[in-house]
Design a protein around this motif. Sequence first.
Motif, mmCIF file in Angstrom:
data_model
loop_
_atom_site.group_PDB
_atom_site.id
_atom_site.type_symbol
_atom_site.label_atom_id
_atom_site.label_comp_id
_atom_site.label_asym_id
_atom_site.label_seq_id
_atom_site.Cartn_x
_atom_site.Cartn_y
_atom_site.Cartn_z
ATOM 1 N N LEU A 127 0.830 -1.203 0.000
ATOM 2 C CA LEU A 127 0.000 0.000 0.000
ATOM 3 C C LEU A 127 0.866 1.255 0.000
ATOM 4 O O LEU A 127 0.589 2.227 -0.703
ATOM 5 C CB LEU A 127 -0.894 -0.036 1.243
ATOM 6 N N GLY A 128 1.938 1.233 0.802
ATOM 7 C CA GLY A 128 2.823 2.400 0.872
ATOM 8 C C GLY A 128 3.662 2.595 -0.367
ATOM 9 O O GLY A 128 4.093 3.706 -0.676
ATOM 10 N N LEU A 129 3.922 1.514 -1.113
ATOM 11 C CA LEU A 129 4.798 1.588 -2.288
ATOM 12 C C LEU A 129 4.047 1.821 -3.592
ATOM 13 O O LEU A 129 4.639 2.230 -4.581
ATOM 14 C CB LEU A 129 5.602 0.288 -2.412
ATOM 15 N N ALA A 130 2.734 1.536 -3.594
ATOM 16 C CA ALA A 130 1.968 1.515 -4.842
ATOM 17 C C ALA A 130 2.111 2.803 -5.642
ATOM 18 O O ALA A 130 2.442 2.779 -6.834
ATOM 19 C CB ALA A 130 0.494 1.250 -4.532
ATOM 20 N N THR A 131 1.881 3.947 -4.995
ATOM 21 C CA THR A 131 1.904 5.226 -5.717
ATOM 22 C C THR A 131 3.325 5.731 -5.983
ATOM 23 O O THR A 131 3.668 6.014 -7.127
ATOM 24 C CB THR A 131 1.089 6.280 -4.945
ATOM 25 N N PRO A 132 4.190 5.862 -4.945
ATOM 26 C CA PRO A 132 5.523 6.420 -5.216
ATOM 27 C C PRO A 132 6.362 5.590 -6.184
ATOM 28 O O PRO A 132 7.120 6.148 -6.968
ATOM 29 C CB PRO A 132 6.184 6.507 -3.838
ATOM 30 N N ALA A 133 6.210 4.260 -6.154
ATOM 31 C CA ALA A 133 7.005 3.427 -7.074
ATOM 32 C C ALA A 133 6.640 3.720 -8.519
ATOM 33 O O ALA A 133 7.513 3.846 -9.387
ATOM 34 C CB ALA A 133 6.780 1.947 -6.762
ATOM 35 N N ALA A 134 5.346 3.856 -8.809
ATOM 36 C CA ALA A 134 4.910 4.159 -10.183
ATOM 37 C C ALA A 134 5.346 5.558 -10.598
ATOM 38 O O ALA A 134 5.781 5.776 -11.737
ATOM 39 C CB ALA A 134 3.395 4.014 -10.288
ATOM 40 N N ILE A 135 5.229 6.526 -9.676
ATOM 41 C CA ILE A 135 5.632 7.904 -10.001
ATOM 42 C C ILE A 135 7.130 7.969 -10.296
ATOM 43 O O ILE A 135 7.570 8.622 -11.247
ATOM 44 C CB ILE A 135 5.249 8.864 -8.852
ATOM 45 N N MET A 136 7.935 7.270 -9.485
ATOM 46 C CA MET A 136 9.381 7.283 -9.703
ATOM 47 C C MET A 136 9.745 6.669 -11.047
ATOM 48 O O MET A 136 10.561 7.205 -11.790
ATOM 49 C CB MET A 136 10.082 6.536 -8.574
ATOM 50 N N ALA A 137 9.130 5.527 -11.353
ATOM 51 C CA ALA A 137 9.442 4.862 -12.619
ATOM 52 C C ALA A 137 8.978 5.712 -13.803
ATOM 53 O O ALA A 137 9.704 5.874 -14.789
ATOM 54 C CB ALA A 137 8.787 3.487 -12.657
ATOM 55 N N GLY A 138 7.777 6.283 -13.701
ATOM 56 C CA GLY A 138 7.222 7.079 -14.801
ATOM 57 C C GLY A 138 7.992 8.358 -15.057
ATOM 58 O O GLY A 138 8.361 8.663 -16.198
ATOM 59 N N THR A 139 8.264 9.122 -13.991
ATOM 60 C CA THR A 139 8.996 10.383 -14.173
ATOM 61 C C THR A 139 10.440 10.118 -14.586
ATOM 62 O O THR A 139 11.031 10.884 -15.335
ATOM 63 C CB THR A 139 8.972 11.230 -12.887
ATOM 64 N N GLY A 140 11.012 9.003 -14.089
ATOM 65 C CA GLY A 140 12.396 8.662 -14.444
ATOM 66 C C GLY A 140 12.553 8.337 -15.910
ATOM 67 O O GLY A 140 13.442 8.860 -16.591
ATOM 68 N N VAL A 141 11.659 7.489 -16.453
ATOM 69 C CA VAL A 141 11.777 7.120 -17.870
ATOM 70 C C VAL A 141 11.406 8.306 -18.763
ATOM 71 O O VAL A 141 11.971 8.477 -19.840
ATOM 72 C CB VAL A 141 10.909 5.876 -18.183
ATOM 73 N N ALA A 142 10.486 9.167 -18.306
ATOM 74 C CA ALA A 142 10.140 10.362 -19.084
ATOM 75 C C ALA A 142 11.349 11.291 -19.197
ATOM 76 O O ALA A 142 11.640 11.823 -20.277
ATOM 77 C CB ALA A 142 8.959 11.087 -18.435
ATOM 78 N N ALA A 143 12.074 11.464 -18.076
ATOM 79 C CA ALA A 143 13.261 12.331 -18.091
ATOM 80 C C ALA A 143 14.316 11.807 -19.059
ATOM 81 O O ALA A 143 15.027 12.579 -19.711
ATOM 82 C CB ALA A 143 13.850 12.433 -16.684
ATOM 83 N N LYS A 144 14.399 10.499 -19.189
ATOM 84 C CA LYS A 144 15.371 9.890 -20.103
ATOM 85 C C LYS A 144 15.133 10.338 -21.539
ATOM 86 O O LYS A 144 16.064 10.471 -22.330
ATOM 87 C CB LYS A 144 15.256 8.370 -19.997
#
Length: 756
Positions: free
Chosen positions: A392-409
């Motif tokens: 529950l604690g990881l669901a949102t931040p993990a997706a945001i980190m992966a999404g913003t990280g690959v977008a920055a690439k």
Amino acid sequence: MNNEPTTTSIDLGIGGMTCASCVARVERALKKVPGVAQATVNLATESARVELRVGEPAVGGGPVPADNMEARLRRAVRDAGYEPRAADAMLRPGEQSRWQGFAPIAWGLALSVPLVLPMLGELLGYHWMLPALWQFLLATPVQFVLGARFYKAGWHALLDWSGNMDLLVAVGTTAGWALSVWLWLTAEPGAMVHLYFEGSALVVTLVLLGKWLEAGAKRQTTSAIRALHALRPETAHLVGVDGETDVPVEEVLPGDRLVVKPGERFAADGVVLEGQTQVDESMLTGESLPVAKEPGSLLTAGSINGDGLVHMQVQAVGADTVLSHIIRLVEDAQAAKAPIQRLVDQVSAVFVPAVLGIALVTLLGWWFSGHSFELSLINAVAVLVIACPCALGLATPAAIMAGTGVAAKYGILIKDAEALERAHQVDTVAFDKTGTLTVGKPKLLELAPVPGGDRTEALLLAASLQSGSEHPLARAVLASATKEGLPLATPTDVSAVPGRGMQGVVQGKTLLLGSLRWMESLQVELGSLAAQAALWQSQGSTVSALAERVAQPGARPDEGTVVLRALMAFGDEPKPAAKQALAELRARGLRLVMISGDNRGAAEAMARQLGLKPEDGEVLAEVLPGDKAAQIAQLKQGGHTVLMVGDGVNDAPALAAADVGMAMANPDGGGTDVAMHAAGVTLMRGDPLLVAAALDISARTVRKIRQNLFWAFAYNVAGIPLAALGFLNPVFAGAAMALSSVSVMSNALLLKRWKP
């Protein structure tokens, strides 16, 4: 003396957090520190961002201590039972062994396997059961040495009158261990009783294994920022009075002259002084092709020099470089909470106490219904173990980190989680025309003097008047005059008339140069050139007029009659991918609008080249720069969610007014910084196709967040009743709990495969 409170922020790393309940506890502890306005804790990055009010009275009187705030915050974290760390502890570049931290799990497996094998043997008809003393000796180190972290964190949670994952694991496994000891010590001499040491030992080991796998996945989600940090070279070749010397990058100052050799990274932002080269800017912009650089070209820290040796002059270092701004934007986006996360925080705050209550009801329910205390306790332990809210604690931040990280690439910088969440709701996209959909470098196509006038003289006057202007049309006039070799005169009393044009004195003549709308307000007659102006506009050209104010005898200079001297036609061209980009957005079902300051004829002609439909209201023409924000507000009426795409300083108010602002970098960098600050999303290269790509990664990330939350809740909603009804033993519950965290992280990491 100014006693107004000022706001600043401090970032902290935090070790030892395991679930959403830990996040809530750390936030509460930080908010209790005098002077803290807001604290946001991110489980996936294991970090906190604390907003401070400096200079404001503390609760209960007395000033807020402005000094040693970081030390006070670190103490609050430690007192809450967690480990304060450096803010960038997870983000520091450098290869970490994939087996780092596996030793406790290896010991746990080594001690647990002898306990589990006899159980498997019994299924095959073999009786390998170890004596109770051996089971006790194998299980106890796992329970109290390897599992010590759960007791420590759970104890701190109890002191705070709250709960967390560690408390659930500690209570559950201790109950299983204690029950086994009690059954062993109260058994008849020589009797073989079934003990549950293997269950407790294996649950502790599985939870540790789950946390280790989760930590590995976290390192992958932060790989985008670590890669950006790694772009900074450690040394630079400084050219000084003693020749070329190598100095640490931290000692480079603005104004320094650096030598950059082939294949090296640029240590700072600057401009080329000598030499020519090709530069790989792909890590910053996502553009795979190298960019040609020559004297006068801008250079960006972190980009890679090609095969040419260049001398550069430093313009920005350290935190002021474009690379640092990009890193800060990505870090901000990954540290921020999406609006949907607030709901998760509210749920997790009551989750652990509720689970403890359910476990107690399970224990009493089974016991009072006539079952043995042993079975009742095992079912209660299973409830405690399956319910850990890690996923529950990881669901949102993990997706945001992966999404913003690959977008920055790929050159898409998302400023915050709110922009990410709003972007997928967009139904209307408004584009600024010049520099966004068009190349933004208009050319002077034609110049027509009034009958009897001299074309060369008109061009000379227009170019001289605009010689100090950075306006795209002024540059086009200057380029034409330079090409024809005209000697420019120095203008005087030059002033800009916002949204209309400019005026000044050249060679004793008071000149005005600007739009036909301005000329119309000044009652300037176009005469025989009116038909020419209409023709140019119908062909899509932007038309400007050069006029002269002729003073009457005895009148003031600003009271004279304004007469036309010449008309000029300017043409811009669409960006190569603009038409395709608009077609892609239309295919997504989005409403498209182009906002332009050009006259309607020119704006509509360009719109048709781009595939837009003026007859359907997709063109807003003759919009003054200051009125763009009002046009956006009008588009938002009726409940529409509007995305504004722009590139310049004058787009900043409109970018801020839109539901989502998207700033597009232009090649010369002019105005981009201002637009970036106003926008929620920044496109690091001027490619309109990135607009659809940004909306796509936004939608995919939000989809991953929803999938993760669904699975996180599903595990608990399905698992808790199964455990309470006796269908799950603690070992399977522990495995399912570990699997839930790993599956949520793995699902988020699928975003790393995304390409525009």
